[in-house]
Every structure is written in C-alpha cells, then in structure tokens.
Design an enzyme around this catalytic site. Sequence first.
Site, PDB file in Angstrom:
ATOM      1  N   SER A 199      52.152  36.658  86.253  1.00 47.19           N
ATOM      2  CA  SER A 199      51.248  36.660  85.107  1.00 47.19           C
ATOM      3  C   SER A 199      51.701  35.718  83.997  1.00 47.19           C
ATOM      4  CB  SER A 199      51.081  38.079  84.554  1.00 47.19           C
ATOM      5  OG  SER A 199      52.329  38.603  84.196  1.00 47.19           O
ATOM      6  N   THR A 256      51.233  39.063  79.453  1.00 45.03           N
ATOM      7  CA  THR A 256      51.767  38.026  78.582  1.00 45.03           C
ATOM      8  C   THR A 256      53.218  38.258  78.198  1.00 45.03           C
ATOM      9  OG1 THR A 256      49.577  38.008  77.649  1.00 45.03           O
ATOM     10  CG2 THR A 256      51.301  36.895  76.381  1.00 45.03           C
ATOM     11  N   THR A 311      50.992  32.958  78.995  1.00 44.90           N
ATOM     12  CA  THR A 311      50.415  33.765  80.069  1.00 44.90           C
ATOM     13  C   THR A 311      49.537  32.912  80.970  1.00 44.90           C
ATOM     14  OG1 THR A 311      49.095  35.745  80.542  1.00 44.90           O
ATOM     15  CG2 THR A 311      48.356  34.394  78.707  1.00 44.90           C
ATOM     16  N   ARG A 330      37.909  30.488  80.945  1.00 42.61           N
ATOM     17  CA  ARG A 330      38.118  31.654  80.072  1.00 42.61           C
ATOM     18  C   ARG A 330      39.449  31.505  79.324  1.00 42.61           C
ATOM     19  NH1 ARG A 330      42.425  35.757  79.717  1.00 42.61           N
ATOM     20  NH2 ARG A 330      41.510  37.642  78.875  1.00 42.61           N
ATOM     21  N   GLY A 386      42.077  33.617  76.772  1.00 40.05           N
ATOM     22  CA  GLY A 386      42.391  34.956  76.273  1.00 40.05           C
ATOM     23  C   GLY A 386      42.914  34.931  74.854  1.00 40.05           C
ATOM     24  N   ASP A 387      43.573  36.017  74.496  1.00 43.22           N
ATOM     25  CA  ASP A 387      44.081  36.158  73.130  1.00 43.22           C
ATOM     26  C   ASP A 387      45.346  35.338  72.883  1.00 43.22           C
ATOM     27  OD1 ASP A 387      45.314  37.923  75.024  1.00 43.22           O
ATOM     28  OD2 ASP A 387      46.334  38.937  73.361  1.00 43.22           O
ATOM     29  N   THR A 423      50.028  42.084  74.269  1.00 41.55           N
ATOM     30  CA  THR A 423      49.845  41.944  75.706  1.00 41.55           C
ATOM     31  C   THR A 423      48.836  42.994  76.148  1.00 41.55           C
ATOM     32  OG1 THR A 423      50.937  42.036  77.874  1.00 41.55           O
ATOM     33  CG2 THR A 423      51.922  43.365  76.124  1.00 41.55           C
ATOM     34  N   GLY A 424      47.996  42.622  77.083  1.00 39.47           N
ATOM     35  CA  GLY A 424      46.928  43.530  77.493  1.00 39.47           C
ATOM     36  C   GLY A 424      45.667  42.737  77.732  1.00 39.47           C
TER      37      GLY A 424
HETATM   38  N1  GLY Z   1      46.604  39.010  77.160  1.00 37.99           N
HETATM   39  C1  GLY Z   1      46.422  37.968  78.067  1.00 37.99           C
HETATM   40  C2  GLY Z   1      45.032  37.704  78.426  1.00 37.99           C
HETATM   41  O1  GLY Z   1      44.172  38.547  78.287  1.00 37.99           O
HETATM   42  O2  GLY Z   1      44.787  36.617  78.880  1.00 37.99           O
END
Ligand code: GLY
Length: 331
Positions: free
Chosen positions: A78, A180, A198, A208, A210-211, A231-232
């Site tokens: 990941s 992450t 990540t 896409r 992410g955060d 993380t999540g």
């Molecule tokens: N927290 C990592 C993601 O959703 O990409």
Amino acid sequence: MTHTRRHFLTTGLALGTTIHSLRADSNSPMSKPLIVSTWPFGKPGNDKALETLNNKGSLLDAVEQGIRLVESDEKNRSVGISGLPNAAGVVQQDSCIMSGPGHDAGSVAAIEGILHPISAARRVMEKTPHVMLVGDGARHFAIKEGLESVEVNSREFHEKWHKKQAEPAPTKLPKDNHDTVALLVLDAEGNIAGGCSTSGWGGKLPGRVGDSPIIGSGLYVDNEVGAAGATGLGENMMRYCASFMVVEYMRQGLHPEEACLKTIERIAATDPKSAEDLHLNFVALDKKGRFGAAGTGSGFQYSVTTPDSSRVLTGANFTDKDIGPEGGNTK
Ligand code: GLY
C-alpha cells in the site's frame, strides 16, 4: 465522564496497564526528537528518521529518508511502487511533505513509475513555485530532477511489478487494504515537519487522488501547534479537511489523542456513514512533545520513536456509541 475518558478507560481496561502508562507518557513531554507514524510499518521509517537527525540531517531530511525507507519495502502493498494497482492495473502514487518553519508544502498525485514520490514532493516544494504536480507532469518533473524511475511501459516494469500485483487485490479497508505512511517529526529545536506516501486504494479508478497529497486532508503541520497525519479511506478525510481539523483541535488545547478522537466524533456526527464505515485513523503530535492516535476501529496501530525507545502502540478506538442519540457528542 467525557467520551475521551471513557475511551481511555475502555481501551485501558482491554489492554491493561500498557495503555495507562502510554497515556501517562504521552501526557508529559517526551524526550526529543519525537517521531510518530502510522502503522507498524512506519517504525523502521521512524528509526531511519532518527538516525538521519543523529547524523546531522535536517528536519526535512528526516521526514524524507524515513518515508523513503517505507516506500522501498517491496513487501508493502500500500506504499511505494509495489503497492496496489488501480483498476487499469497501474500503480499511481500520492505523496506530500510539509515543513513547519516557513509553512511550506509540496505534493505529487497519481504519479506513475517513480520509486520515491516523497522525494518528488520535496522537490516540488523546494524547487518550484507550486505546491502540487499531478500525473504525467509530476512524473516528468521527477525524472528531470534525477529521481529513480522505471519505464512504466517497459518489460521490466511489467515483469517486476505487475507480476507481483497479479495476486488478488484486497478490496476491503482498512485491515487488508491499508494504507498510507504518514510520518511526523518534532526535532530537538521544537520545529515540526511531516510527510505521507501511499499507492492509495487498490482498484481505484485511474486518476483517482486520495487524501494523502492534499494538504490539510492527509497531512497538516503548524509549527506553533503540532502536526497530524491520516490513514484510511481518503474520500472521507478529504470531505472534512481532516488533518487540519486535528491540528485546530490541538490549537484549542486538546491533547493530540483527544484531538484525533474529537475530529472523528465531529465527522461521524455529520456523515451518514457509520463510524466503522468511515475508516478514519489519525496520528498527531504537538509542540510540547505529546503524541496520540485514534481510529474508527480497534486495530489502528502506530509507531512512536524517541532517543529512548521505538515502539508500536495501539490508538484509541472510536465507535458510534460515543455519539449521543441526537448526533451530538456525549460530553
Ligand atoms: N488514505 C489513502 C487513500 O485513500 O488513498
């Protein structure tokens, strides 16, 4: 009884005196430097960050070298180029770095074939007038900067990485699809920096983001207050500027663990999803040298390193029970 105290008692009862002493530890200033990161796989990164500081590396060197170590682990599915591919079978990575002194930041998103996105993020911060580069532009910039890369259409790339990724990709979060590395450093002078990296959500749509590369969502640093990393499930962090919120709660005087819990509580009180389905986990440290972590499940572990010790600890566990019947908190 405040919900935080109830959490503490609950987790404290479940895990015995370890949590008691942890909370006592994290209430009093730790010896510096203090390094906090997400998950047990952050611990070797913490150790590397400390070693970097001990060898007279800078605060940002510590963040970068710590995260590079995690990105290099080919077993990690990941973080790094061995991470989970998107729905098109391509690994697209996200990363950012933030420096407390000067309040600088840099990030890369949906970058392909770069071994160390954290180094690309740092170079965006230090060598461009921008904060964020994405996709092909980010990749070309990283290559121009001399960062290690693989040709994404090459036989080597397919043989080395896609073969690995041919194993079935887990689709569930967070247990088998996390996630992450966010790594925060408070140095001996009291300055703060952080970064995260990540490969994101396995099977995500191509493009896409992410955060993790979004300043304020996956990471936030305020040199006068503290830092937080997430993380999540990124979609649920991004809709709430989640890491910024954790830091703002610390600014109001909350202990880092309470700030993480309060952020989850506030998001869970607004969001139609159950807390468990939100998949939110945070680590935080403050300027005083206190630290904490919390998540929407029982399994969130994080790593804490000082000159005295390097440990994997369990974050506080937030559940829906902690929100009152009207959606308000139970404080
Ligand atoms: N927290 C990592 C993601 O959703 O990409």
